[in-house]
Design an enzyme around this catalytic site. Sequence first.
Site, PDB file in Angstrom:
ATOM      1  N   GLY A 191     -55.686 -74.953  26.208  1.00 53.21           N
ATOM      2  CA  GLY A 191     -56.196 -73.701  25.641  1.00 53.21           C
ATOM      3  C   GLY A 191     -55.529 -72.471  26.241  1.00 53.21           C
ATOM      4  CE1 TYR A 192     -54.185 -69.094  22.266  1.00 51.71           C
ATOM      5  CE2 TYR A 192     -56.373 -68.220  21.834  1.00 51.71           C
ATOM      6  CZ  TYR A 192     -55.132 -68.621  21.384  1.00 51.71           C
ATOM      7  OH  TYR A 192     -54.842 -68.535  20.047  1.00 51.71           O
ATOM      8  CB  CYS A 218     -63.516 -62.081  30.063  1.00 55.15           C
ATOM      9  SG  CYS A 218     -64.199 -62.433  28.433  1.00 55.15           S
ATOM     10  CG  ASN A 232     -59.378 -61.696  27.144  1.00 51.10           C
ATOM     11  OD1 ASN A 232     -58.617 -60.791  26.792  1.00 51.10           O
ATOM     12  ND2 ASN A 232     -59.342 -62.899  26.602  1.00 51.10           N
TER      13      ASN A 232
END
Length: 345
Positions: free
Chosen positions: A12-13, A148, A312
């Site tokens: 994922g990110y 975040c 974030n």
Amino acid sequence: MSIRVAVVGGAGYIGGELLRLLLLHPRVEVAAVTSTRLAGRRIDGSHPNLRGLTDQRFLAPEHLSDYDVAFLAMRHTETMGWLTRHSGLAKLVIDLSADFRLRDPAVFQRYYGLPHDTPGALDSFVYGLPELHRAELRGADRIAVPGCTAAAAILALHPLAAGDLITGRVVVDARTGSSGAGAGAGEQNLHAERSGAMRVFAPVGHRHEAEISQETGRTVTMTATGFEAVRGVQVVCHVALREGVDEMAVRRAYRHHYQDERFVRVVAAKRGNYRFPEPKILSGSNLCDVGFATGTGLGTADAAIAVGALDNLMKGGAGNAVQCMNLRMGWPEELGLTFPGLHPI
């Protein structure tokens, strides 16, 4: 001498951002990166910015061995059960999911909709915000990295809350870019649906308000809106000042708490294009900018706003996790985290 690190849930990110930082970290060897769905495939197929930095492939989670540090970048509510089955994975576990951020299992169930699998383990995790918990993090073996928007709001509010300069309920108005929804986001995050939109996706009861309440000791109401950006979080926190608290007292509080912090900058200028914290110029950095405004321009002499902004995926995720690792290992906190952001971008 380097330490061996595993990234669990690296597709994922957040996983990709962790890898970008860890592959360039001077004291880290990335020994394993897992993905159930992509096991056997090259990592740079999912994270093309890492081409030339690694030839590694994703590993199936069942093939993990033992490591010095394990970063857990799994989905919320999946980590708690998985960690129970793999308790001996690493000497230091840094969890980037929401599963161990909250101390109270009843609050966890209220905000995440299911009972916690291992409520007795909640107290074994230290909340991973060095600016508030540096002493505890130095000896922690389990660290829970904040959400975040929670990190931005907590850092923006901390000088006011710690100094008992505010009273009553805190209202947090948060804005977040599309990457905050994760790499597996649904139809609502398609470009055709999200581009140009200012969508209120959590009008009340956003999960991060529980973290903000826990860490500031204040009753918090939070609204979250998606805005036209890939990266970035900005929060505007509305507060009531105690009687006799003026702008100078507020400014002193921010200066006192953050004058020696490497990754928090106080931005509250009288003029200019960047008078207050703005996430655009923080992309790729581990910085959180915080600021404030007070006075009758807010409708009443005892009103104030506290503003926070960060990337974030960095100070709101992977960067903060690496900062916690550095602190725990006794290394300089800024090791591998000195990129300042870009302007213009």
